[in-house]
Design an enzyme around this catalytic site. Sequence first.
Site, short mmCIF file in Angstrom:
data_model
loop_
_atom_site.label_atom_id
_atom_site.label_comp_id
_atom_site.label_asym_id
_atom_site.label_seq_id
_atom_site.Cartn_x
_atom_site.Cartn_y
_atom_site.Cartn_z
N LYS A 93 79.32 -43.39 -79.76
CA LYS A 93 79.23 -44.38 -78.60
C LYS A 93 78.41 -43.72 -77.47
O LYS A 93 77.83 -42.64 -77.65
CB LYS A 93 80.71 -44.30 -78.05
CG LYS A 93 81.00 -43.00 -77.13
CD LYS A 93 82.20 -43.19 -76.17
CE LYS A 93 82.21 -42.35 -74.97
NZ LYS A 93 81.22 -41.66 -74.48
N HIS A 97 87.67 -43.59 -74.57
CA HIS A 97 88.87 -42.90 -74.78
C HIS A 97 90.08 -43.18 -74.14
O HIS A 97 91.08 -42.93 -74.84
CB HIS A 97 88.30 -41.41 -74.02
CG HIS A 97 87.12 -40.88 -74.46
ND1 HIS A 97 86.59 -41.07 -75.68
CD2 HIS A 97 86.11 -40.24 -73.95
CE1 HIS A 97 85.38 -40.40 -76.03
NE2 HIS A 97 85.04 -39.89 -74.74
N LYS A 130 89.31 -29.39 -65.15
CA LYS A 130 89.13 -30.11 -66.47
C LYS A 130 90.56 -30.46 -66.94
O LYS A 130 91.69 -29.17 -67.32
CB LYS A 130 88.36 -29.48 -67.29
CG LYS A 130 88.43 -30.26 -68.63
CD LYS A 130 87.07 -29.50 -69.61
CE LYS A 130 86.96 -30.52 -70.83
NZ LYS A 130 86.84 -32.08 -70.78
N ARG A 179 61.50 -35.73 -85.17
CA ARG A 179 59.97 -36.04 -84.97
C ARG A 179 59.14 -34.69 -85.05
O ARG A 179 57.94 -34.50 -85.04
CB ARG A 179 59.58 -36.77 -83.72
CG ARG A 179 59.75 -38.20 -83.96
CD ARG A 179 59.35 -39.11 -82.65
NE ARG A 179 59.95 -38.70 -81.59
CZ ARG A 179 59.56 -39.48 -80.47
NH1 ARG A 179 58.85 -40.36 -80.45
NH2 ARG A 179 60.27 -39.11 -79.35
N LYS A 195 91.29 -35.31 -81.79
CA LYS A 195 91.90 -34.28 -81.12
C LYS A 195 93.50 -34.23 -81.44
O LYS A 195 94.22 -35.22 -81.81
CB LYS A 195 92.10 -34.64 -79.26
CG LYS A 195 90.54 -34.39 -78.75
CD LYS A 195 90.77 -34.60 -77.23
CE LYS A 195 89.56 -34.53 -76.72
NZ LYS A 195 88.67 -33.50 -76.39
C1 BG6 Z 1 82.19 -38.06 -73.78
C2 BG6 Z 1 81.69 -38.53 -72.27
O1 BG6 Z 1 82.61 -38.94 -74.50
O2 BG6 Z 1 83.60 -37.26 -73.11
C3 BG6 Z 1 81.40 -37.36 -71.38
O3 BG6 Z 1 80.40 -39.32 -72.62
C4 BG6 Z 1 82.71 -36.55 -71.25
O4 BG6 Z 1 80.70 -38.01 -70.19
C5 BG6 Z 1 83.14 -36.01 -72.43
O5 BG6 Z 1 82.15 -35.27 -70.37
C6 BG6 Z 1 84.76 -35.65 -72.40
O6 BG6 Z 1 85.04 -35.07 -73.53
P1 BG6 Z 1 86.04 -33.72 -73.59
O7 BG6 Z 1 86.64 -33.90 -74.91
O8 BG6 Z 1 85.61 -32.68 -72.95
O9 BG6 Z 1 87.45 -34.35 -72.61
#
Ligand code: BG6
Length: 482
Positions: free
Chosen positions: A140, A232, A336, A43, A174
């Site tokens: 999604k 996922h 992570k 926009r 991945k």
């Molecule tokens: C996304 C989610 O699909 O995947 C997020 O909406 C999440 O909440 C992310 O943080 C994680 O992805 P990755 O690749 O960093 O594990």
Amino acid sequence: MTCDLVIFGAKGDLSCRKLLPSLYKLEESNKLSKNMRIIGVGRANWSTTEYISIVQKSLKRFMKKKIEEDIWKIFSTRLNFCNLDVNETDNFLKLKNILCRRNSVIINYFAMPPNTFSSICKGLGKMNLNFEPNRIIIEKPLGLSLETSKEINNEISKYFKENQIFRIDHYLGKETILNLLAFRFANSLFYYNWNNKFIDHMQITIAEEIGIEDRKKYFNSTGQIRDMVQSHLLQILSIITMSKPIDLCSDNIQDEKIKILKALRPFNSVNIHKKVILGQYSSGIMKGKKISSYLKDIGDEPSNTETFASIKVNIDTKEWKGVPFYLRTGKRLPKKYSEIVIFFKPIPINIFGNHYNNLYKNKITIFLQPNEGIQIKIINKIPELELKYNLTTANLNFNYSKDFGKVILFDAYEKLLLEGIKGNRSLFVRRDEVELSWIWIDSIFNSFKGRKMSPILYSPGTWGPELSNSMINYDGNKWNEF
Ligand code: BG6
């Protein structure tokens, strides 16, 4: 044939963080066809020149590498901007005028919330931009339940056929997920042992250190189960358990995944509290830093949205009868980290002593990210002078960066964009997959209906509520330790 990539939501988070950097890297790898144009739609009242300088700034911010001048020179000539409000279908004429200057395949990427999909489709339909081989790539979450997902899919399918719809689940791009097919179906060592005769249980964890960042509105209406499990985790679960597809054609792979999704045992109000543990992060200290609670993060509102879930899943097929699958995912966890762990059953009569059966079990750990690789725990004799059969365990390791030398693990979006541009649907999700996973997810929320569904608070930097441990310990198992 040449193609044009139209990105709806040109200045949005997804475009800036993922799509544009991935397209730039595809340019660098020389994978974009010579005449392909990238048309950002939004926009904002920008000219194409302004858009180009905005993209340059955004690439500098979000790419973890330097922009090369010669690559940028080619890349920037592909960029165009089209100012339009997707809610005004007549406005799509502006887009048509840009696109119809030549005869090309039009790939429309909807990097916008699903409540805009219907008007984008209408606009494209009105301008006759929805005919084959044009296609759409959509992100999604496709709804929040089976019903809302169907509404979105029905709306889209008024304008596009199923084979023109590419639904993204970025985990499917991945490398470690793609390797699951090779690992399972190219290695006879594992292929024959992949069922309830040999496998005791599996665990799949996707843990994140971050909180909800700047996505409070989205996350609060979605929660961890709809955001991560529906997509996922169920994708990973179906790939790690499906039977061998007859070949690598996308439909044949998807048909096998579908059989698993259909066989997921639904929950009911009697078993839900034993099988689904929900958590929400409180405030606390994580790695020496003060972390605010989820409720604070969303602006001090009351909320029952879960930021953590662990779920015990059963798959009612003859191969997986009696094998529990434990899924776990959450925000503000210690690090992570994503992995699949496969625990094998012990040898029935152990000639080294049955106590070893409880002590050591074969285990395969598939490190999805980071430190991508696979580790197999095997049982060995301890070397000693006297002849004794004392046993211990050791690990066999495969590590992408060590074993493939200077390996490049391409970003999932690079792969997905490349295949989407080529028109290969095998990395995308079919409508029936999405809907079947919603049926199962709905059974979670319906089972809580009328009963208490408040998530249990957990401190940031922990693995969720203690009940998540109790759930798995109850079966005589425990979460894999990192
Ligand atoms: C996304 C989610 O699909 O995947 C997020 O909406 C999440 O909440 C992310 O943080 C994680 O992805 P990755 O690749 O960093 O594990």
